[in-house]
Design a protein around this motif. Structure first.
Motif, PDB file in Angstrom:
ATOM      1  N   ASP A  62       0.854  -1.201   0.000  1.00  0.00           N
ATOM      2  CA  ASP A  62       0.000   0.000   0.000  1.00  0.00           C
ATOM      3  C   ASP A  62       0.881   1.239   0.000  1.00  0.00           C
ATOM      4  N   THR A  89      -3.377   7.035   6.874  1.00  0.00           N
ATOM      5  CA  THR A  89      -3.991   5.868   7.524  1.00  0.00           C
ATOM      6  C   THR A  89      -3.426   4.547   6.998  1.00  0.00           C
ATOM      7  N   HIS A  90      -2.441   4.593   6.129  1.00  0.00           N
ATOM      8  CA  HIS A  90      -1.871   3.364   5.575  1.00  0.00           C
ATOM      9  C   HIS A  90      -0.351   3.375   5.670  1.00  0.00           C
ATOM     10  N   GLN A 148      -1.682  -5.919  13.062  1.00  0.00           N
ATOM     11  CA  GLN A 148      -3.092  -6.258  13.277  1.00  0.00           C
ATOM     12  C   GLN A 148      -3.242  -7.026  14.578  1.00  0.00           C
ATOM     13  N   GLU A 197      -5.705  -9.929  15.783  1.00  0.00           N
ATOM     14  CA  GLU A 197      -6.681 -10.892  15.282  1.00  0.00           C
ATOM     15  C   GLU A 197      -7.311 -11.583  16.484  1.00  0.00           C
ATOM     16  N   THR A 229     -15.221 -15.331   6.216  1.00  0.00           N
ATOM     17  CA  THR A 229     -16.301 -15.138   7.198  1.00  0.00           C
ATOM     18  C   THR A 229     -17.625 -14.963   6.462  1.00  0.00           C
ATOM     19  N   GLU A 248     -12.829   3.376  10.278  1.00  0.00           N
ATOM     20  CA  GLU A 248     -12.789   1.919  10.125  1.00  0.00           C
ATOM     21  C   GLU A 248     -11.602   1.360  10.903  1.00  0.00           C
ATOM     22  N   GLY A 302     -11.413  -2.222  11.492  1.00  0.00           N
ATOM     23  CA  GLY A 302     -11.061  -3.562  11.047  1.00  0.00           C
ATOM     24  C   GLY A 302     -12.232  -4.293  10.437  1.00  0.00           C
ATOM     25  N   GLY A 303     -11.991  -5.594  10.189  1.00  0.00           N
ATOM     26  CA  GLY A 303     -13.026  -6.451   9.638  1.00  0.00           C
ATOM     27  C   GLY A 303     -13.332  -7.558  10.627  1.00  0.00           C
ATOM     28  N   PHE A 321     -12.146 -11.574  14.187  1.00  0.00           N
ATOM     29  CA  PHE A 321     -12.027 -10.152  13.823  1.00  0.00           C
ATOM     30  C   PHE A 321     -10.557  -9.818  13.635  1.00  0.00           C
TER      31      PHE A 321
END
Ligand code: FA5
Length: 338
Positions: free
Chosen positions: A209, A214-215, A221, A223, A264, A280, A282-283, A307
């Motif tokens: 990226d 923000t990147h 992460q 998890e 998921t 945002e 996360g997922g 997550f």
């Protein structure tokens, strides 16, 4: 030796001894004077005592009396000198030590804000019963993609979207890549343990990226994975809310937006708001039954949620850092604030 001659030597010794003790300025000089005059083996007093034998017997009582007076006088002078030297030493210390002056502080290092955040997140999730699991940063395609339901033709596997290592065909089990998400650890844990599972994994992930506020091409992460009987989406939301409230405080809000992740079903994007707009983080979602089946779990018996949140994003939001690149500039003026 006549009495007069003895007494003359005695007087000389008294004034010399008194002077030497009076003049001694420190403990070493005092000790030297003591040895010279009062030393038990070869001190001058001892030498004079030997001469007492040469004084005529009729004069001995008078000579002996004076000798004893001299010895007492020198002992007293020694004691007086000792006290004087000691109080001089104490006074000298007092004038050089001023406890009201600021000390010489040494600059203390501290943990990087992201390391602090990782430790805190581990602690929060630990209180919720999640233990820490770990996985490699160099991954194979099976754990980074296939086992997560990301088939060969999926755009997420595009070499331009990943950091592949140039080991293809050269090493057994390749190709390898730098993991693009910590979801790889979900698979590694489920391969090795039977349900129930309740783990978190925190670590570096890599994506090509472009760096912006923000990147970053390398980031972290957290998890989470929980698999058990009758786990529902309500459990997912409760855990994420408790997590967010512990980290930010009671005034944080979270919301789910429908999304898609191959591993998921259903999937959501997790947004949080704290003092300013939604961001945002996360997922998340319910672990896809295919993923459970692929690691040998019975999807009819077990369900689970997972997550994955961006550590830089949560840390930046909590500390009001506007640009996550600041975490990697190594500017100590920035880092010292944490
Ligand atoms: C994932 O990586 C999924 N593995 C998350 C997941 C886990 C979904 C378990 C379902 C179940 P995503 O690509 O959206 O999802 O990334 C998750 C978070 O990582 C983002 O919300 C963001 O907070 C952070 N993130 C993503 N890319 C970057 C980047 N380049 N720099 C910093 N943070 C990033």
């Amino acid at each position: 030796m006549s009495l007069a001659a003895f007494l003359a030597e005695l007087d000389e010794l008294q004034s010399a001894g008194q002077r030497a003790l009076d003049e001694a300025q420190d403990a070493a000089a005092l000790e030297a004077a003591r040895v010279e005059f009062l030393g038990a083996k070869s001190g001058r007093l001892k030498a004079l005592q030997k001469q007492l034998g040469a004084v005529p017997p009729s004069d001995k009582p008078a000579a002996g009396k004076r000798f004893n007076e001299l010895k007492q006088a020198l002992d007293a002078a020694l004691e007086g000198a000792r006290q004087r030297v000691e109080s001089q030493r104490a006074a000298a210390v007092d004038t050089t030590f001023d406890p009201s002056l600021p000390g010489n502080t040494r600059p203390l290092g501290r943990l990087h804000p992201l390391t602090q955040t990782i430790q805190e997140l581990q602690e929060i999730m630990g209180r919720l019963g999640f233990s820490v699991a770990d996985g490699p940063e160099v991954e194979d395609e099976f754990h980074n993609f296939e086992a997560l339901n990301i088939p060969a033709a999926h755009p997420a596997r595009d070499p331009l979207e990943n950091f592949y290592l140039s080991t293809a065909g050269k090493v057994v089990g390749g190709p390898y890549l730098l993991r693009s998400q910590t979801s790889t650890v979900q698979i590694r844990v489920m391969e090795q343990t039977r349900p129930p599972v309740r783990v978190i994994s925190l670590g570096r992930v890599y994506r090509p990226d472009t760096a912006d506020a923000t990147h970053y091409p390398m980031f972290h992460q957290i998890e989470g994975l929980l698999v058990d009987r009758r786990v529902t989406m309500a459990d997912l939301k409760s855990v994420l809310r408790l997590f967010a409230q512990s980290y930010f405080g009671g005034d944080v809000h979270i919301r789910f937006r429908p999304s898609f992740f191959p591993f998921t079903e259903p999937s959501v994007e997790v947004d949080m708001t704290w003092h300013q707009g939604w961001i945002e983080m996360g997922g998340a979602g319910m672990v896809d039954p295919h993923v459970l089946a692929a690691v040998g779990y019975d999807p009819d018996e077990y369900t689970g949620f997972a997550f994955g949140l961006g550590v830089e994003r949560v840390c930046a939001r909590r500390h009001g850092v506007a640009d996550i690149r600041d975490f990697y500039r190594n500017d100590v003026r920035f880092l010292r604030q944490f």
